[in-house]
Enzyme design. Structure first.
Site, PDB file in Angstrom:
ATOM      1  CB  CYS A  65      -0.916  -0.035   1.218  1.00 55.78           C
ATOM      2  SG  CYS A  65      -1.698   1.539   1.618  1.00 55.78           S
ATOM      3  CB  CYS A 117       0.427   1.656   4.137  1.00 53.66           C
ATOM      4  SG  CYS A 117      -1.293   1.109   4.031  1.00 53.66           S
TER       5      CYS A 117
END
Length: 715
Positions: free
Chosen positions: A636, A639
């Site tokens: 991600c 993230c």
């Protein structure tokens, strides 16, 4: 029903992909019926078909093979046979019976037995040269004499059950072999393939299944790290082409094993859906990440360039005849081939650049939508000395082309810049892609800085160009020219929140730092004053401004900048404390006291820690402190941006709260229980209850507010 490779099942089965081909294309209802039957019978899991992915119907159903014992294999095969009456005419099983032994590699112990089964090698050829279809003696151009790899591999490879299967020839043209054995690029490895027409509906699922089988041999699930970073298959349905790619590919294997295993995968694809042509080829950024970068539609994949061989064997007229007679390759693919062969020539050599221009112009004629032909032609024209011709072409071109020509002239033909500058009129800036405008600015700033004011006068006053001007500043070596670009960016309209706004705040900071760097302290202090309104958005401004104020003797103002940096846990506090440019400020007692208090606060703070499902109840639900849990994933992008924000927040927790992370891929049930279906998902727990939640990249201020609200105010 035809069954392929089911007799090759091994007790060492790590993974297997089962592919079913239907006699005719079917839609959703039939796929659901097949899927339900196969799942209920424990024959396949993770059944995938292409229905719902852009194709109305499919000829293939693909899934992971479930059985793991001989008896279960036999029962599953009989289940498959019952599907013949339902329309299945063939089934393939491609099994993975080994993986790299990452743990043995890490420990340097080649004698350890994985999983305690004691078996060192499956039956069959220890060199892993078995063919998926039993022959593999095709007439492709990849044939080379077999080589004895076993002795050379022994000391440098680690496999749980011997190396994976590999072949040294394939029954279709394969470019780049055996050259790949010398030219292997671990940072960008891949194989591209073009399917023979007609391309059956649902073939995407087949490609993804065999890509999964390819990577399964290199994934040791017991190890924390994988021997690759990112990998996927990019499919171009328009041209029936695909590229299997992998980044940072460093398995404990020889190049020969890696290449021959990739060829085995190509042969496996050919067994199911015939391949017309292939080549070893890395993948472009668009092919890898185009969808994430905003590309609409599938990527373009050129899976070979037979035109190069035709041009080597014949003259240009012969190549034209070959191209005109083509039925395998489209005009778009032929144009891309002409672009590739054009880049083989040196644009700085007048004779070679002339040949290159012809190649690029031919590409543009074949496919007017080709985005590379015109820019490459301009490079060859300018660098080959035909600058007036390039400028004349730019007069009637689009804004991107005009900006590109100006950048080329500024870098390679400076004396012609005044002739080229009219291409950069205000309309060009208004209509042109900002990236091309930034290229032109950077080229002029770097090579003809005296002309930069003239160019900047043509730039429209828009906030959505700030980031491109800011980025152009990094490509200049002259600090004063960089400062000119940054101050221009600072004078543009304030952008809306986003990348241009971030670049706007950094322009203020960097301008202050550069003015201080060249010793213009009054100017640096003035720039620091201007930057104050953006300092809360960009704490780096506190650091630069503190140094600037010290330079002009404004010591109290400098101390306030240090105080504000500490209050927001500025990323580089240790560097700020030790910065020699702060001079006498560092000797003040209050300066030392600020950093002493900061260290005491850090000592009471806990770092961000990763937990799994087994720890969750104790670490989170039974915690005596509020806990901020970040449900995250290694793949991600947001993230990765969230992580340093959490680390900074944790450093200031001072015993008031804790921050923990949970990998949703490693803990899917836990993520599902807490409805963490998107990442990052950030949840505050206290007293066994959820008290707050945010989904998506969040700022430190937003997370602090959520923590405060959860407790009614955390002090």
């Amino acid at each position: 029903m035809q069954l392929h490779h089911f007799d090759e099942l091994s007790p060492h089965l790590v993974h297997a992909s089962c592919i079913l081909r239907l006699r005719e294309s079917v839609g959703d209802d039939a796929v659901r019926a097949f899927t339900a039957h196969l799942l209920e019978a424990n024959v396949l899991e993770e059944v995938a078909a292409e229905v719902g992915e852009g194709d109305a119907r499919t000829r293939f159903i693909v899934g992971s093979w479930v059985p793991r014992t001989e008896l279960a294999h036999a029962a599953a095969i009989e289940r498959l046979r019952t599907l013949e009456e339902a329309g299945v005419d063939a089934a393939w099983l491609f099994s993975v019976t080994t993986t790299v032994d990452q743990l043995i590699q890490d420990e340097g112990d080649g004698d350890a037995q994985p999983d305690g089964d004691g078996d060192s090698q499956p039956e069959g050829d220890a060199n892993g040269d078995a063919q998926p279809d039993g022959d593999g003696d095709g007439d492709g151009d990849g044939d080379v004499p077999p080589e004895d790899e076993q002795d050379s591999d022994a000391e440098v490879t680690h496999w749980r059950h011997g190396p994976p299967p590999g072949v040294q020839s394939v029954p279709f043209p394969l470019e780049g072999y055996p050259a790949i054995l010398e030219d292997f690029d671990s940072d960008d490895f891949g194989v591209a393939l073009k399917l023979a027409a007609p391309v059956l509906p649902g073939v995407r699922a087949v490609l993804h299944a065999l890509h999964q089988a390819w990577m399964a041999a290199y994934a040791d699930r017991r190890a924390d790290e994988r021997p690759f970073r990112n990998t996927s298959v990019a499919f171009d349905p328009t041209h029936g082409a695909a590229v299997f790619w992998v980044d940072e590919f460093t398995p404990p294997a020889t190049v020969a094993q890696i290449a021959h295993h990739a060829m085995w995968i190509l042969a496996a694809v050919h067994d199911v859906v015939p391949i017309a042509h292939a080549r070893f080829s890395g993948a472009s950024l668009d092919q890898k990440y185009g969808a994430q970068m905003g590309r609409v539609g599938p990527p373009f994949v050129l899976a070979g360039n037979p035109l190069r061989g035709v041009l080597e064997a014949e003259d240009e007229a012969g190549a034209e005849r070959w191209a005109a007679a083509q039925t395998t390759w489209s005009t778009g693919e032929l144009a891309a081939m002409y672009v590739e062969v054009g880049t083989d020539f040196d644009p700085d050599d007048p004779e070679q650049s002339e040949i290159a221009v012809r190649r690029f112009e031919r590409a543009a004629t074949l496919d007017p939508t080709n985005k590379e032909a015109a820019p490459y032609a301009q490079v060859a024209l300018v660098r080959g000395g035909r600058v007036p011709e390039a400028i004349a072409q730019g007069a009637g071109a689009d804004a991107a082309t005009r900006a590109h020509i100006v950048a080329l002239v500024a870098e390679h033909a400076t004396r012609h810049l005044r002739e080229a500058l009219p291409l950069l009129d205000t309309d060009a800036f208004d209509a042109g892609p900002e990236e091309q405008i930034a290229d032109a600015l950077a080229a002029v700033a770097s090579h003809v800085p005296d002309a930069l004011p003239d160019v900047l006068a043509r730039v429209p006053q828009r906030g959505d160009i700030v980031a491109h001007v800011f980025n152009a500043s990094f490509r200049c070596d002259d600090v004063r020219v960089r400062l000119m670009l940054l101050e221009f960016a600072m004078d543009l309209p304030v952008p809306d929140p986003g990348p241009h706004r971030e670049a706007f705040t950094y322009a203020h900071n960097n301008a202050c730092v550069l003015a201080h760097q060249i010793g213009d302290f009054p100017r640096a202090a003035q720039l620091a004053d201007l930057a104050q309104q953006w300092a809360d958005e960009n704490p780096y401004i506190f650091h630069g401004a503190a140094c600037a104020y010290v330079g002009v003797g404004r010591m109290d103002d400098a101390m306030r900048q240090v105080e504000r940096a500490l209050a927001v846990d500025y990323d580089n506090l240790e560097q700020l404390e030790a910065d020699a440019d702060l001079g006498a400020l560092r000797s003040r007692p209050e300066f030392a006291a600020l950093f002493t208090a900061w260290r005491e606060r850090i000592a009471r703070s806990e770092p961000v820690r990763t937990i799994d499902a087994a720890e969750f109840d104790t670490a989170v639900l039974e915690s005596d402190l509020p806990v901020l849990v970040d449900f995250t994933a290694t793949w991600c992008g947001p993230c990765k941006s969230q992580a340093p924000i959490l680390e900074r927040l944790a450093r200031g927790s001072a015993g008031r709260f804790r921050i923990l992370t949970v990998d949703i891929d490693a803990n899917p049930e836990l993520a599902g229980r807490h409805d963490a279906t998107s990442v990052p998902t950030l949840v505050v727990f206290h007293g066994g209850r959820e008290l707050g939640r945010r989904v998506g990249l969040s700022t430190a201020a937003e997370l602090e507010a959520m923590l405060a609200a959860a407790r009614g105010g955390l002090n």
